[in-house]
Motif scaffolding. Structure first.
Motif, PDB file in Angstrom:
ATOM      1  N   ASP A 142       3.420   1.787  -1.868  1.00 50.61           N
ATOM      2  CA  ASP A 142       4.062   1.276  -0.446  1.00 50.61           C
ATOM      3  C   ASP A 142       3.196   2.223   0.189  1.00 50.61           C
ATOM      4  O   ASP A 142       2.274   1.998   1.627  1.00 50.61           O
ATOM      5  N   ASP A 166      -0.867   3.694   9.631  1.00 51.00           N
ATOM      6  CA  ASP A 166       1.113   3.600   9.912  1.00 51.00           C
ATOM      7  C   ASP A 166       1.138   5.254   9.044  1.00 51.00           C
ATOM      8  O   ASP A 166       2.115   5.215   7.938  1.00 51.00           O
ATOM      9  N   GLN A 186       7.962   6.928   3.010  1.00 49.48           N
ATOM     10  CA  GLN A 186       7.509   6.272   1.764  1.00 49.48           C
ATOM     11  C   GLN A 186       6.938   7.188   0.517  1.00 49.48           C
ATOM     12  O   GLN A 186       8.244   7.757  -0.024  1.00 49.48           O
ATOM     13  N   SER A 209       0.420   1.927   3.436  1.00 49.21           N
ATOM     14  CA  SER A 209       0.797   2.494   4.716  1.00 49.21           C
ATOM     15  C   SER A 209       0.092   3.333   5.279  1.00 49.21           C
ATOM     16  O   SER A 209      -0.593   2.896   6.366  1.00 49.21           O
ATOM     17  N   ARG A 253       4.910   4.937   8.928  1.00 50.41           N
ATOM     18  CA  ARG A 253       5.878   4.509   7.088  1.00 50.41           C
ATOM     19  C   ARG A 253       4.618   5.859   6.198  1.00 50.41           C
ATOM     20  O   ARG A 253       6.040   5.654   4.589  1.00 50.41           O
ATOM     21  N   ALA A 254       3.940   6.031   5.821  1.00 50.68           N
ATOM     22  CA  ALA A 254       3.478   6.347   4.318  1.00 50.68           C
ATOM     23  C   ALA A 254       4.145   7.382   4.389  1.00 50.68           C
ATOM     24  O   ALA A 254       4.774   7.516   3.063  1.00 50.68           O
ATOM     25  N   CYS A 285      -3.468   1.819   6.440  1.00 45.73           N
ATOM     26  CA  CYS A 285      -3.330   0.630   7.392  1.00 45.73           C
ATOM     27  C   CYS A 285      -3.345   2.316   8.105  1.00 45.73           C
ATOM     28  O   CYS A 285      -3.191   0.735  10.193  1.00 45.73           O
ATOM     29  N   SER A 328       4.710  -5.495  -1.157  1.00 40.88           N
ATOM     30  CA  SER A 328       5.819  -6.358  -0.629  1.00 40.88           C
ATOM     31  C   SER A 328       6.775  -7.354  -1.919  1.00 40.88           C
ATOM     32  O   SER A 328       7.956  -6.848  -2.248  1.00 40.88           O
ATOM     33  N   LYS A 359      -0.492  -5.376   1.224  1.00 34.06           N
ATOM     34  CA  LYS A 359       0.479  -5.241   1.819  1.00 34.06           C
ATOM     35  C   LYS A 359       1.699  -5.433   0.898  1.00 34.06           C
ATOM     36  O   LYS A 359       2.545  -5.788   0.713  1.00 34.06           O
TER      37      LYS A 359
END
Length: 551
Positions: free
Chosen positions: A463, A472, A479, A467, A475-476, A470, A441, A437
């Motif tokens: 990203d 998430d 993105q 994500s 968010r994946a 993780c 970033s 991450k």
């Protein structure tokens, strides 16, 4: 022709000489621009001293027209005469012209010998400006064509001492431009900043247009390498205009083959980047500029790869490889870059081409072991690392990405976001999600600060993968959608394909099967579009099979 030859042979030698002299004198009065003919007639009249200035002018004319094979013998004949005739001004012009022509023709040893002779002549006559010029040009060849930077630095130190002592402004301007080039080659960007402005300012003060053009050309390309895009654009425009005004097509091709297309690429305008880059690479080929052919065709390959024109990318990379072959021993870094890219392009088509990929990448890796080859690591380690990652060698990929981020190379700043994304993928493979991450970033912040739009889709894809790892998934999915939108705007088909496949996998995890199927169908559409770009049926078939296996 036979009649003319017979009639000419029947004339007494003394009469022939007189006729040639009279023709030369007539041309001097009526059409003095016909320097080739005047020089030839004076030589056949056995009037070498009178032929000399016209020989040098004819050589200069041929050199400016990039008729290099014609220019070289003119310069050499002039220098033969200058061993018997005392004319230091013409001697300097002839040595400088011959050195430039030999360098363009990749006769590096000949160029070095010529500049050393020029230096000896200048010392014997105590001509400081000529000494500075010889030392500068000798340093350029020794450093940037032979990779012998310490030896070149000694010559430049002597040149700087003389130029400062005798206030040789043009010599200092050329010297600082060369120092700037050497700093760029070794990624000494602080040194670049130190010498960059001073070189052009000195040239402006001296009003040496050719020197200004050279300085602006180099500064604009260096600004690109330093990711100072907004500074590079106006510099490149001025450099292009001035290069055309003074008729320096080598600088013109340099700006068109690399600086300007790199700027358009950064803006996400791949069509414009390709159009301008093609002009520059073709011009470089026309005038015989090997250096600009290598960079120009390599960059065109990069653009084609981003657009999913894999067969076209392979052709461009191969042209870059072929152009760089004469430089392999003296400048191995010129070959490393297109070699590694060529392997990557084949891998993009299919893993079934792994043997071919290994052939090119093994050779590139061997050249990277040489200090003069490692200068190209800023792109080569990225190609090798991403390929290693695709083929499952995660640890090797990590080592290569680390080198790319830490070893000073010309392209390290340009490719930093991609090295960071690659490192994030290695982190994921090792289960280091938080590190992944952080690296993504950093990549995003770096690229956005410099508005490197062409890298936005790749960062968004990285990203999305982080994500997803993780957990998430929202968010994946967002993105992947963002990456697709960006890639569609810039016509980056491979990124669109990856985004649609990634979104399909996430939607399947959400249980949204109908949406997932629509994404898979959309992915097949872009795959078919990319497949339609192949002319080679075998490559097309391997590409389709490779994509279908991934899904």
């Amino acid at each position: 022709a036979l009649t003319q030859e017979t009639a000419y042979a029947s004339v007494l030698l003394s009469k022939r000489r007189d006729l040639h002299r009279r023709v030369a004198e007539c041309l001097e009065k009526r059409d003095p621009t016909r320097v080739h003919d005047i020089a030839r007639h004076f030589l056949q009249a056995d009037e070498e001293t009178r032929a000399l200035p016209y020989l040098v002018a004819a050589a200069d004319h041929a050199a400016r027209a990039y008729a290099t094979p014609e220019a070289i013998p003119y310069y050499r004949r002039a220098l033969e005469i200058l061993q018997k005739v005392d004319n230091l001004e013409l001697a300097r012009r002839a040595h400088e012209g011959l050195g430039g022509a030999l360098t363009l023709a990749n006769d590096v040893a000949g160029a070095v010998k010529n500049y050393e002779t020029m230096l000896d002549v200048a010392k014997a006559r105590n001509d400081i400006a000529m000494q500075v010029s010889a030392l500068n040009k000798l340093s350029y060849v020794i450093a940037l064509r032979l990779g012998q930077f310490p030896e070149a630095e000694k010559r430049l130190a002597d040149a700087e001492r003389l130029a400062r002592e005798f206030q040789d402004g043009p010599g200092l301007s050329e010297l600082f431009t060369l120092r700037c080039m050497m700093c760029t080659a070794t990624a000494d960007f602080q040194g670049v900043v130190r010498y960059m402005g001073e070189s052009v300012q000195l040239a402006r003060d001296s009003n040496v247009q050719a020197q200004i053009a050279m300085g602006l050309d180099h500064i604009s390309s260096t600004q690109i390498l330093m990711t100072l895009y907004d500074d590079a654009w106006p510099t490149a425009q001025e450099a292009l205009q001035l290069s055309r005004e003074v008729g320096n097509r080598e600088h013109e091709s340099s700006i068109l083959a690399f600086t300007m297309p790199a700027y358009h690429l950064r803006m996400g305008d791949l069509d414009k980047a390709n159009e301008v880059g093609q002009q520059g690479a073709d011009l470089a080929q026309t005038i015989g500029s090997t250096y600009n052919q290598v960079w120009g065709y390599w960059l065109l390959g990069e653009i084609a790869l981003l657009r999913g024109e894999y067969e076209r990318a392979i052709a461009y990379y191969d042209r870059s490889v072929q152009a760089s072959r004469p430089l392999e021993e003296e400048m191995p870094f010129m070959l490393v870059q297109p070699l590694s890219a060529l392997g990557t392009a084949y891998l993009a088509v299919s893993r079934a081409l792994a043997d071919r990929v290994d052939e090119f990448h093994t050779r590139a890796a061997k050249l990277l072991e040489h200090p003069a080859g490692a200068m190209a690591g800023g792109t080569a380690w990225l190609d090798l690392g991403l390929s290693a990652l695709m083929l499952g060698d995660v640890d090797r990929a990590g080592r290569l990405f680390e080198k790319g981020l830490t070893y000073p190379t010309m392209f390290m700043l340009l490719e930093k976001p991609r090295f960071l994304v690659g490192t994030a993928l290695v982190d994921l493979a090792h289960g280091n999600v938080e590190d992944a991450k952080q690296h993504v970033s950093e990549a995003r912040a770096y690229a956005e600060e410099r508005r490197m739009k062409h890298l936005y889709p790749e960062i968004a894809l990285g990203d999305a993968r982080v994500s997803a790892a993780c957990g998430d998934l929202d968010r994946a999915l967002a993105q992947f959608s963002h990456a697709e939108t960006l890639a569609l705007e810039m016509k980056m088909r491979p990124a669109v394909l990856q985004a649609r496949h990634g979104a399909a996998r996430i939607l399947t995890q959400f249980g949204r099967d109908a949406e997932a199927e629509r994404q898979r169908n959309a992915a097949r559409e872009i795959m078919d579009e990319m497949a339609g770009l192949f002319r080679d049926e075998g490559l097309r078939k391997m590409f389709v099979e490779s994509v279908m296996n991934k899904t």
